[in-house]
Scaffold this active site. Structure first.
Site, PDB file in Angstrom:
ATOM      1  N   CYS A   1       4.115   4.701  -0.169  1.00 34.35           N
ATOM      2  CA  CYS A   1       4.345   4.004   1.286  1.00 34.35           C
ATOM      3  C   CYS A   1       4.855   2.444   0.736  1.00 34.35           C
ATOM      4  O   CYS A   1       4.973   1.592   1.541  1.00 34.35           O
ATOM      5  CB  CYS A   1       2.847   3.839   2.114  1.00 34.35           C
TER       6      CYS A   1
ATOM      7  N   GLY B   1       3.952  12.281  12.931  1.00 37.12           N
ATOM      8  CA  GLY B   1       2.456  12.632  12.741  1.00 37.12           C
ATOM      9  C   GLY B   1       2.135  11.546  11.293  1.00 37.12           C
ATOM     10  O   GLY B   1       2.133  10.617  11.262  1.00 37.12           O
TER      11      GLY B   1
ATOM     12  N   GLY C   1       7.750   3.715   8.137  1.00 33.96           N
ATOM     13  CA  GLY C   1       7.536   3.373   6.104  1.00 33.96           C
ATOM     14  C   GLY C   1       8.945   4.308   5.589  1.00 33.96           C
ATOM     15  O   GLY C   1       9.906   4.315   5.674  1.00 33.96           O
TER      16      GLY C   1
END
Length: 220
Positions: A170, A152, A68
């Site tokens: 993001c 996570g 990401g």
């Protein structure tokens, strides 16, 4: 095993601990879920682009090995670090991410946020806003090494959302973020974390049992 880390947790220290745990584990090592709140920090994933850091100000930036782009962690947000053996569960990475998202959705519905949803092509969990815009309430970022997952997801509970304005969350310009409090759901970081961990443990445990049954030739 589910455990809470000391709060506020230093991001770099927790990241080092995850890498150490993952490097030392073997086929018999029990899976763990670590819950925590971080001190304010921006994290930039492996493919993260510096141009998505618009105005970090005094908030530290950590370049890490998760997938990401850039995101923000801070008080009022619960982190669930899932240290799972994916081979034992028979999960590929895409199936694993799907499991994380489904568990997060189940948690939000348990808390009364029925409208939470996924967005095609954009990992994470979103909440529809007036006018149809989707605002992000949970972000995912994982790393898998030799079949063992770490990092996570982060779920926004009741936090100062303004640091998200210092980045393209993001990697998406203008992406709005939201938390449970803004959606009218009042709960504590502790309660949300416990519910989320229970859903994650349940989902992963079912995958492990199904994998074991399949290897034993027992109908699932």
């Amino acid at each position: 095993m589910i455990k809470w880390l000391a709060r506020p947790a230093d991001y770099a220290s927790v990241w080092d601990a995850m890498k150490t745990f993952t490097a030392a584990r073997g086929p018999g090592t029990a899976d763990e879920i670590w819950l925590c709140e971080h001190a304010p920090v921006y994290t930039l994933g492996q493919v993260g682009r510096p141009e998505h850091l618009l105005n970090p100000g005094l908030i530290p930036v950590v370049h890490c090995d998760r997938g990401g782009q850039v995101t923000y962690h801070g008080p009022g947000q619960v982190l669930a670090y899932t240290l799972f053996d994916l081979r034992r569960a028979g999960l590929y990475v895409r199936e694993y991410v799907d499991m994380l998202e489904q568990a997060t959705l189940a948690t939000l519905r348990e808390l009364g946020l029925e409208q939470a949803c996924r967005k095609p092509g954009a990992p994470g969990i979103y909440v529809p806003q007036p006018g149809g815009e989707l605002a992000k309430i949970a972000a995912l970022g994982v790393k898998v090494r030799n079949g063992y997952a770490y990092h996570g997801l982060a779920l926004n509970i009741d936090m100062d959302l303004s640091p998200f304005l210092g980045i393209n969350p993001c990697g998406y310009e203008g992406l709005r973020t939201v938390d449970l409090a803004a959606c009218g759901v009042r709960t504590s970081v502790e309660r949300a974390g416990e519910l989320l961990a229970a859903q994650l443990a349940r989902a992963h445990g079912q995958a492990v049992q199904q994998r074991a049954a399949a290897l034993a030739g027992v109908p699932g």
